[in-house]
Design an enzyme around this catalytic site. Sequence first.
Site, PDB file in Angstrom:
ATOM      1  N   ASP A 345      13.355 -58.785 -57.043  1.00  0.00           N
ATOM      2  CA  ASP A 345      14.543 -59.622 -56.946  1.00  0.00           C
ATOM      3  C   ASP A 345      14.119 -61.078 -57.030  1.00  0.00           C
ATOM      4  O   ASP A 345      13.018 -61.426 -56.639  1.00  0.00           O
ATOM      5  CB  ASP A 345      15.199 -59.446 -55.570  1.00  0.00           C
ATOM      6  N   ASP A 646      17.581 -54.967 -51.763  1.00  0.00           N
ATOM      7  CA  ASP A 646      18.065 -55.232 -50.413  1.00  0.00           C
ATOM      8  C   ASP A 646      19.456 -54.678 -50.151  1.00  0.00           C
ATOM      9  O   ASP A 646      19.812 -54.414 -49.028  1.00  0.00           O
ATOM     10  CB  ASP A 646      18.027 -56.734 -50.112  1.00  0.00           C
ATOM     11  N   ASP A 650      21.196 -50.820 -54.229  1.00  0.00           N
ATOM     12  CA  ASP A 650      19.814 -50.769 -54.689  1.00  0.00           C
ATOM     13  C   ASP A 650      19.149 -49.463 -54.272  1.00  0.00           C
ATOM     14  O   ASP A 650      18.100 -49.108 -54.795  1.00  0.00           O
ATOM     15  CB  ASP A 650      19.010 -51.933 -54.092  1.00  0.00           C
TER      16      ASP A 650
END
Length: 905
Positions: A345, A646, A650
């Site tokens: 990310d 997170d 996901d």
Amino acid sequence: MDRFRAARPSPLRDGREPAKAPPWHALPVAKVLETLGTSEDGLPPEEAAERLRRFGPNVLPAPPGRSILAIVLGQLRSPLIHLLLAAALISLWLRQFDDAGFIVLVLAINTAIGAIQEWRAEANTAALRSAIHTASRVMRGGTVERIDAAGLVPGDFVLLEAGERVPADLRLLKSADLQTNETTLTGESLPVDKAALETLAPETPLADRLTMLFAGTTVQRGRAEGVVVGTGRGTEIGRIAQTLEEPSSAPPLTRRLERFTRILGTVSLLLVAGIVMLELLRGDDLQETFFVAVALAVSIIPEGLPVAVTVALSVATRNMARRNVIVRHLPAVEGLGACTVIATDKTGTLTVNQLTAKCVWLPGSGAVEVGGEGLSVEGGFTRGGLPLHEEHHPSLRSLGISSALCNDANFDPAAGGDGGASGDTVDLAFLVLAAKAALDVARLRRDHPRVAEIPFAAERKLAASLNRHERAHHLHVKGAAEVVVPLCHGQDNAAALTAAESMAARGYRVLAVATKRVEGDASGEWLLRDEDLGGLTLLGLVGFIDPLRPEAKEAVARCRGAGIAVKMITGDHPATALAIARELGIAESPREVATGRGLADLSGEPERIAALVSAAAVFARVEPAQKMQIVDALQASGHVVAMTGDGVNDAPALHRADLGVAMGLGGTDVARDASDLVLADDNFASIVAGVEEGRAAYANIRKVIYLLISTGAAEVVVFLLAVATGLPVPLTAIQLLWLNLVTNGGQDVALAFERREPGLLDRPPRSPAEAIFDRLMIRQVALSGIYTGAVAYLFFAWLIGRGMGEFEARNLLLFLMVAFENVHVFNCRSEHRSAFRIPLRDNWPLLVAVAGAQAVHIGAAFLPGLRDVLAIRPISVEMWLLLVPIAGSVLLVMEADKRLRGRRA
Ligand code: ADP
Ligand code: MG
């Protein structure tokens, strides 16, 4: 009063007295609150403390750890031990009580060493696991605080949002767009809609109780507020006494090693059978031949391996925890070492996730700069360096109002410090901006209560809130510019999109703010849908900066050096993403940027997706669900993938990736549950540290294997040569057992503590298919095994040739073998580096093991009883002066080989 309360049977469920609980789902809200003795302000703190004493902590019984007895019995399960026990029984039957006693003693020592190591490794893992807690937001005495979920009591008022684990059984009081996943409870994996209805029929089955949230399930979407009706064992999940821990499977490495040990076992049996045949042909004593066969099998089979591997992995998990990587599944330690690509990310992992509004674009009047940094409300609005003209203030204020009402963060600029800041970082940055525009957000929210909302979700890229204004309602929307701007009517759209594009190219995260007036009955129930979002008036754009984490750039470079590709995944705009990727050295040109749209367009064409995914270093405007596609494509091209995440959405990708990496600070419980590793500091650099530790663990396991196999090989070589040249048996069965199980017993495990070597991140990752027994391993084992065995044989032959008695010669040979092993372990400390370059203090367990082996062996030579069974005696100083250089020679031989290999490489 107290007596009255005590006299009345408590309606609250209590773990110890599972009374008939009221049908919470069927009771009206007011009745629920009354029964639980609580209110919408939550329990007063004193009452909560009192209830905690009464009901106990909100925890489920821990999964039963393995008892010490189970661990000890586990040691006895190996076939090797059975072989030895059989040998002990046969000795008894032959009335050889000394031998039988000795075998049992050796077994006991060996089992104890193994059990202690394994028990410590297990305690270590358990400690790490309990370090991961669920925190909950709870309202007590009118203020919201975050507490450990273990402290919840019946009557507590809990606030939940998407991604959080439901910490206790709750009766819903409020809900918005709420869905939960109840797989843990019902086995049904589809999300379930929930709503805070007034009542339900009492006979509604568990799966349909939509007014209830159950402990252990997770919030998939939306938001909820509810009151705790059951905790700990008093919850539905507690009653079916199911623990939420899933059993962790044995690491693939361990399984591979077990197979390897079995092959070795077969080979050794054949070898041993050969040696025994030879001995029998020579007419040796049948009984002694049998024992020698058993002892040789013990030499060859690396029975210390499973324990040493467990210890190596456990040491690695501890080192990783020190570097902020918490291992949830042991196989991940090994996997990290083989990782070839990290898909990470951007927000929060590569950046610090602290947004500051740096510029505002207002329709019709253009760009405005914003001063200040972080949560500080210092800083004003300027244009071209000059204070902003008064006439623009009203537009700024409207933008501020909408963005503060469509907002779930909390921040009080008057409170000083961080102003009690909590909530989403985008929302917080908007509140700081509102404060800079001199708005009183608390008052605004009081005057204009929210009647409906669309919470922010990464798929939608926007949030909306419907608030009550004087006579009508206003819808306030904020979100990604290219999502919100097209929802606006007006001539500014084209200009706004151009402005957004140029802000994004400078690395800003750009959000648009818009609003509209909604006519309608102020008293009715409101339900907001995506279709309600058209016809908005654009209020402006805001550009935010999210600074890079200081370590990120270097960590990316280290990955490159270690042959690991870094791919950045973000929901942000491609231009923003590229600007940041450039700064980090992840990508250079727009050709390396793929978008979620691009991926979606290729759906159904796996080859083209794979090509796109391999070529791209940045994935922008990606929806969480597409992370799965990225993982699949990378795996299909042979990568070992570490993927960070997170959010709730996901979770599938985290599960699918070889290494799912969740965030410890910012992440959701759902993501953590699906992951193999948790980053305690959310920092990308920690993943790189984890890779280094994973490689170190694998290297240490190789060292242990090298030692175990090469020492076994040396013993076999001595035997083969002796038997082939007609010498007496060089060591007795008892001596062989002693050598393998006692003096060498602690050394192998000590190698598992070897400190990581420098340069681990300077070479490419090993191939996941790479065999442990590669050319290097075979070369080292063969060289050291044959050398040691041959020298030991020559030494023995020389002694016998000089007319020394068998007893004496064996005694000296045994001393030599112990010394050989003690020296050789220093060769095993590194496969490449010179033993003289590795500081001794880096591995004190090794020094203890070597000193211990010598002490035990020399001690045994003096100990009446034991020395007779072992057939050993103390040796003279002259002999020591002879043995030490001979044993030391193996160090020189292996050093020479390392030098030779190093020069050739
Ligand atoms: P990232 O993967 O970088 O964390 P997200 O998926 O969280 O990105 O966000 C995607 C986009 O949604 C952002 O670029 C932003 O435009 C918008 N967005 C992010 N947070 C919010 C929020 N709280 N409210 C409205 N829009 C948001
Ligand atoms: Mg985000």
